[in-house]
Write a protein that holds these residues in place. Structure first.
Motif, mmCIF file in Angstrom:
data_model
loop_
_atom_site.group_PDB
_atom_site.id
_atom_site.type_symbol
_atom_site.label_atom_id
_atom_site.label_comp_id
_atom_site.label_asym_id
_atom_site.label_seq_id
_atom_site.Cartn_x
_atom_site.Cartn_y
_atom_site.Cartn_z
ATOM 1 N N VAL A 91 0.852 -1.181 0.000
ATOM 2 C CA VAL A 91 0.000 0.000 0.000
ATOM 3 C C VAL A 91 0.889 1.233 0.000
ATOM 4 O O VAL A 91 1.828 1.326 0.804
ATOM 5 C CB VAL A 91 -0.921 0.025 1.230
ATOM 6 N N CYS A 92 0.625 2.168 -0.907
ATOM 7 C CA CYS A 92 1.379 3.421 -0.970
ATOM 8 C C CYS A 92 0.688 4.507 -0.153
ATOM 9 O O CYS A 92 -0.500 4.416 0.174
ATOM 10 C CB CYS A 92 1.513 3.882 -2.423
ATOM 11 N N SER A 93 1.421 5.558 0.140
ATOM 12 C CA SER A 93 0.934 6.604 1.030
ATOM 13 C C SER A 93 -0.134 7.488 0.404
ATOM 14 O O SER A 93 -0.953 8.079 1.114
ATOM 15 C CB SER A 93 2.105 7.470 1.516
ATOM 16 N N LEU A 94 -0.159 7.594 -0.923
ATOM 17 C CA LEU A 94 -1.089 8.500 -1.597
ATOM 18 C C LEU A 94 -2.101 7.744 -2.456
ATOM 19 O O LEU A 94 -1.898 6.575 -2.775
ATOM 20 C CB LEU A 94 -0.307 9.479 -2.488
ATOM 21 N N GLY A 95 -3.151 8.448 -2.820
ATOM 22 C CA GLY A 95 -4.142 7.899 -3.738
ATOM 23 C C GLY A 95 -4.099 8.625 -5.068
ATOM 24 O O GLY A 95 -5.124 8.863 -5.689
ATOM 25 N N ASN A 96 -2.893 8.950 -5.517
ATOM 26 C CA ASN A 96 -2.688 9.708 -6.747
ATOM 27 C C ASN A 96 -2.079 8.787 -7.804
ATOM 28 O O ASN A 96 -0.929 8.372 -7.678
ATOM 29 C CB ASN A 96 -1.761 10.898 -6.477
ATOM 30 N N VAL A 97 -2.839 8.462 -8.843
ATOM 31 C CA VAL A 97 -2.326 7.594 -9.902
ATOM 32 C C VAL A 97 -2.317 8.321 -11.239
ATOM 33 O O VAL A 97 -2.378 7.697 -12.308
ATOM 34 C CB VAL A 97 -3.143 6.281 -9.999
ATOM 35 N N THR A 98 -2.222 9.641 -11.205
ATOM 36 C CA THR A 98 -2.182 10.421 -12.446
ATOM 37 C C THR A 98 -0.943 10.092 -13.271
ATOM 38 O O THR A 98 -0.949 10.240 -14.493
ATOM 39 C CB THR A 98 -2.210 11.930 -12.145
ATOM 40 N N ASN A 99 0.120 9.656 -12.615
ATOM 41 C CA ASN A 99 1.328 9.218 -13.314
ATOM 42 C C ASN A 99 1.628 7.771 -12.959
ATOM 43 O O ASN A 99 2.764 7.392 -12.711
ATOM 44 C CB ASN A 99 2.505 10.124 -12.953
ATOM 45 N N GLY A 100 0.580 6.967 -12.913
ATOM 46 C CA GLY A 100 0.747 5.571 -12.540
ATOM 47 C C GLY A 100 1.199 5.424 -11.101
ATOM 48 O O GLY A 100 0.950 6.283 -10.260
ATOM 49 N N TYR A 101 1.892 4.321 -10.828
ATOM 50 C CA TYR A 101 2.339 4.089 -9.461
ATOM 51 C C TYR A 101 3.413 5.089 -9.037
ATOM 52 O O TYR A 101 3.644 5.297 -7.837
ATOM 53 C CB TYR A 101 2.854 2.655 -9.305
ATOM 54 N N MET A 102 4.051 5.752 -10.012
ATOM 55 C CA MET A 102 5.115 6.701 -9.695
ATOM 56 C C MET A 102 4.597 7.907 -8.907
ATOM 57 O O MET A 102 5.361 8.562 -8.201
ATOM 58 C CB MET A 102 5.796 7.174 -10.977
ATOM 59 N N SER A 103 3.321 8.227 -9.027
ATOM 60 C CA SER A 103 2.764 9.382 -8.312
ATOM 61 C C SER A 103 2.028 8.971 -7.040
ATOM 62 O O SER A 103 1.422 9.816 -6.381
ATOM 63 C CB SER A 103 1.821 10.167 -9.223
ATOM 64 N N SER A 104 2.092 7.692 -6.694
ATOM 65 C CA SER A 104 1.333 7.214 -5.531
ATOM 66 C C SER A 104 2.113 7.301 -4.223
ATOM 67 O O SER A 104 1.601 6.921 -3.173
ATOM 68 C CB SER A 104 0.873 5.764 -5.755
ATOM 69 N N GLY A 105 3.346 7.799 -4.289
ATOM 70 C CA GLY A 105 4.127 7.986 -3.071
ATOM 71 C C GLY A 105 4.897 6.744 -2.654
ATOM 72 O O GLY A 105 4.868 5.706 -3.313
ATOM 73 N N ILE A 106 5.555 6.865 -1.533
ATOM 74 C CA ILE A 106 6.345 5.758 -0.985
ATOM 75 C C ILE A 106 5.430 4.755 -0.291
ATOM 76 O O ILE A 106 4.232 4.997 -0.134
ATOM 77 C CB ILE A 106 7.403 6.287 0.004
#
Length: 198
Positions: A91-106
């Motif tokens: 599970v990543c820290s963010l719910g941002n997938v605008t740039n795929g998993y790269m924008s979802s945080g650590i």
């Protein structure tokens, strides 16, 4: 029936202190409020639809997260289109997938721990270990996790779930990347964890 069950369970729920504390006591604000005093605030089930980066990617899956009265979260899922073998799941820290998993945080890590396996005392909250795909590329799995939460300040609802290219070494490797990501490689498929049932 579910509402009555959850209501009874919530009446016993209190602020859990110590789930990500070290021996030295509190490390930051790492207590977890599982319930807010009423069944209407309890999320019974979360759900995530995983999809690969490209529209033609064969990788897809569904993973559910269900809170139970043991105060653990039951995780079960099926992911198709993987190469046979083990693949990291986190599970990543963010719910941002605008740039795929790269924008979802650590990896989701509110307690500032090193990367580890699901059963390790020191691990990121988001570290779910590995799932294993069979010869047909299908990974079916289920697990109980003691750190995941579906409500309160440390809920995973709205964060991103990722399945990776490589096996997660669970932090046992001898390099910095192992302590951060388990050398699990790039994300193959991801999705935002949403509310399936309250």
């Amino acid at each position: 029936m579910l509402t009555q069950h959850v209501a009874k369970s919530v009446s016993r729920v209190r602020v859990r202190i110590g789930w990500c504390f070290g021996r030295g006591g509190v490390k930051g604000a790492c207590s977890v409020l599982i319930g807010d005093g009423g069944a209407e605030n309890m999320i019974a089930t979360g759900i995530c639809l995983l999809k690969g980066e490209e529209s033609e990617s064969p990788i897809q899956g569904t993973v559910t997260f269900e809170w139970d009265e043991t105060e653990e979260v039951f995780v079960q899922g099926t992911i198709e289109g993987l190469k046979p073998g083990k693949h990291g799941l986190y599970v990543c820290s963010l719910g941002n997938v605008t740039n795929g998993y790269m924008s979802s945080g650590i990896h989701y890590n509110p307690c500032n721990k090193k990367h580890g396996g699901p059963e390790d005392a020191d691990r990121h909250v988001g570290d779910l270990g590995n799932v294993e795909a069979n010869d047909d590329g299908v990974a079916k799995f289920e697990m109980h996790d003691r750190l995941l939460r579906l409500a309160g300040n440390y809920s995973i609802i709205g964060r991103t779930l990722v399945v990776t290219e490589n096996e997660d070494d669970l932090g046992k490797g001898e390099n910095d990347e192992s302590a951060a990501t388990g050398n699990a490689g790039k994300g193959l498929a991801w999705g935002i964890i949403g509310i399936a049932n309250k």
